[in-house]
Design an enzyme around this catalytic site. Structure first.
Site, PDB file in Angstrom:
ATOM      1  N   GLN A 154       0.706  -1.239  -0.164  1.00  0.00           N
ATOM      2  CA  GLN A 154      -0.138   0.239  -0.162  1.00  0.00           C
ATOM      3  C   GLN A 154       0.835   1.409   0.092  1.00  0.00           C
ATOM      4  O   GLN A 154       0.323   2.347  -0.321  1.00  0.00           O
ATOM      5  CB  GLN A 154      -0.810   0.065   1.200  1.00  0.00           C
ATOM      6  N   CYS A 171      -5.375   0.482   3.904  1.00  0.00           N
ATOM      7  CA  CYS A 171      -5.382  -0.953   4.236  1.00  0.00           C
ATOM      8  C   CYS A 171      -6.653  -1.554   3.956  1.00  0.00           C
ATOM      9  O   CYS A 171      -6.969  -2.729   3.690  1.00  0.00           O
ATOM     10  CB  CYS A 171      -4.992  -1.201   5.750  1.00  0.00           C
ATOM     11  N   HIS A 179      -5.606  -1.253  11.834  1.00  0.00           N
ATOM     12  CA  HIS A 179      -5.064  -1.734  10.757  1.00  0.00           C
ATOM     13  C   HIS A 179      -5.981  -2.842  10.316  1.00  0.00           C
ATOM     14  O   HIS A 179      -6.731  -3.508  11.194  1.00  0.00           O
ATOM     15  CB  HIS A 179      -3.722  -1.907  10.937  1.00  0.00           C
ATOM     16  N   ASN A 238      -0.400  -9.375   4.498  1.00  0.00           N
ATOM     17  CA  ASN A 238      -0.516  -7.948   5.015  1.00  0.00           C
ATOM     18  C   ASN A 238      -0.345  -7.222   3.487  1.00  0.00           C
ATOM     19  O   ASN A 238      -0.293  -7.874   2.587  1.00  0.00           O
ATOM     20  CB  ASN A 238       0.813  -7.704   6.027  1.00  0.00           C
TER      21      ASN A 238
END
Length: 327
Positions: free
Chosen positions: A132, A138, A270, A291
């Site tokens: 990102q 996110c 997150h 992630n």
């Protein structure tokens, strides 16, 4: 020199000259360029501080995970969290309104019949790890990751979909500043789908919404996993990858192993995608999470987090909120 396997995992004590050399090599590996010598010296001090923290942690053998150098090692924790997260909490009122309009997928009578382990990456339902960058998106990355997985599971085809479309066009959320996962799903539902990132590539910033890109995948709704229930979350992940909200304040230097820090907190900021679960040969149960910080972080972009902890919210709060799309 490959710095991803860090010198910081050794018991060596760094001198100022060796740290400066190491930092220079790190700059080359990650193509880091500073605006002037003053900024370079300031970043060197941050780099050295982080390096000492990593070394001290790894010299303690009483951990099930390790820390290491990655592309973020010249950032303070405050700088990193300000630019690489992007979750805007959970709006309970709007969430209930949206969920009530979606289609049910399965009834939550949590069974005992689930596989002992699951890895959706091995089943071809997970696209390569994305980054990102310095965009607090996110929320878009996990929404897209779960829709990508659903596309593979329901259609037998894996395709990389567009986070940028959500960042540009999902006006209820706030682009690179912050956002919520349910609203991302709601946009996809209202818009009639989402396109590929080949058609609408990622820009690491908010751009003008392009409304004529077509649709590569549609969803009819989404569901939430019962909160504070790791068993229900296990059943959900056994069926498809699930977006979860998490407290990531301790993740910046994670490099491998099963993350087990009871003090990491449950205040979520997150979002990551749970793409599997399992048990280590030492008997430690874990969640496998994808992630959105690139492949130099963690286990090539993934993190394993301890599963079945003593508190209902889960490790770092991951069991509080879980979402998955419905075809």
């Amino acid at each position: 020199m490959d710095l991803r396997i860090s010198q910081a995992t050794s018991r060596a004590t760094f001198h100022e000259s060796s740290v400066a050399d190491y930092h220079q090599q790190w700059m080359i590996q990650f193509s880091r360029v500073y605006s002037n010598e003053s900024e370079k010296q300031m970043r060197l001090k941050v780099f050295e501080k982080n390096l000492k923290f990593i070394e001290n942690f790894n010299n303690n053998e009483n951990h099930s995970y390790k820390l290491g150098v990655n592309e973020f090692t010249d950032l303070t924790q405050e700088e990193f969290l300000a630019t690489h997260t992007g979750l805007n909490g959970v709006n309970l009122t709007s969430l209930s309104e949206v969920v009530d309009k979606t289609m049910p997928s399965w009834n939550w009578n949590v069974s005992n019949v689930v596989a002992a382990s699951k890895d959706w990456t091995m089943e071809g339902a997970v696209t390569p790890v994305k980054a990102q960058g310095q965009c607090g998106g996110c929320w878009a990355f996990v929404a897209i990751a779960t829709v990508e997985a659903l596309t593979r599971i329901s259609r037998g085809k894996l395709m990389s979909l567009s986070e940028q479309q959500l960042i540009d066009c999902n006006k209820i959320n706030d682009g690179c500043s912050s956002g919520r996962v349910p609203e991302a799903y709601e946009y996809i539902i209202r818009n009639g789908g989402v396109t590929t990132d080949l058609q609408y590539p990622y820009q690491v910033k908010v751009g003008t919404c392009r409304s004529n890109t077509g649709s590569a995948m549609q969803i009819s709704g989404f569901q939430t996993v019962p909160e504070n229930n790791e068993r229900a979350l296990l059943e959900a992940v056994s069926r498809q990858p699930v977006a979860v909200l998490i407290n990531e304040r301790s993740f910046m230097h994670y490099s491998g192993g099963v993350f087990d820090a009871p003090d990491c907190g449950i205040s979520v900021s997150h979002a990551v995608t749970l793409v599997g679960y399992g048990t280590t040969k030492e008997g430690i149960k874990y969640w496998l999470a994808k992630n959105s910080w690139g492949t130099t972080w963690g286990e090539k972009g993934y993190i394993r987090l301890r599963r079945d902890v003593e508190w209902p919210e889960g490790m770092c709060g991951l069991a509080q909120w879980g979402f998955y799309p419905v075809a």
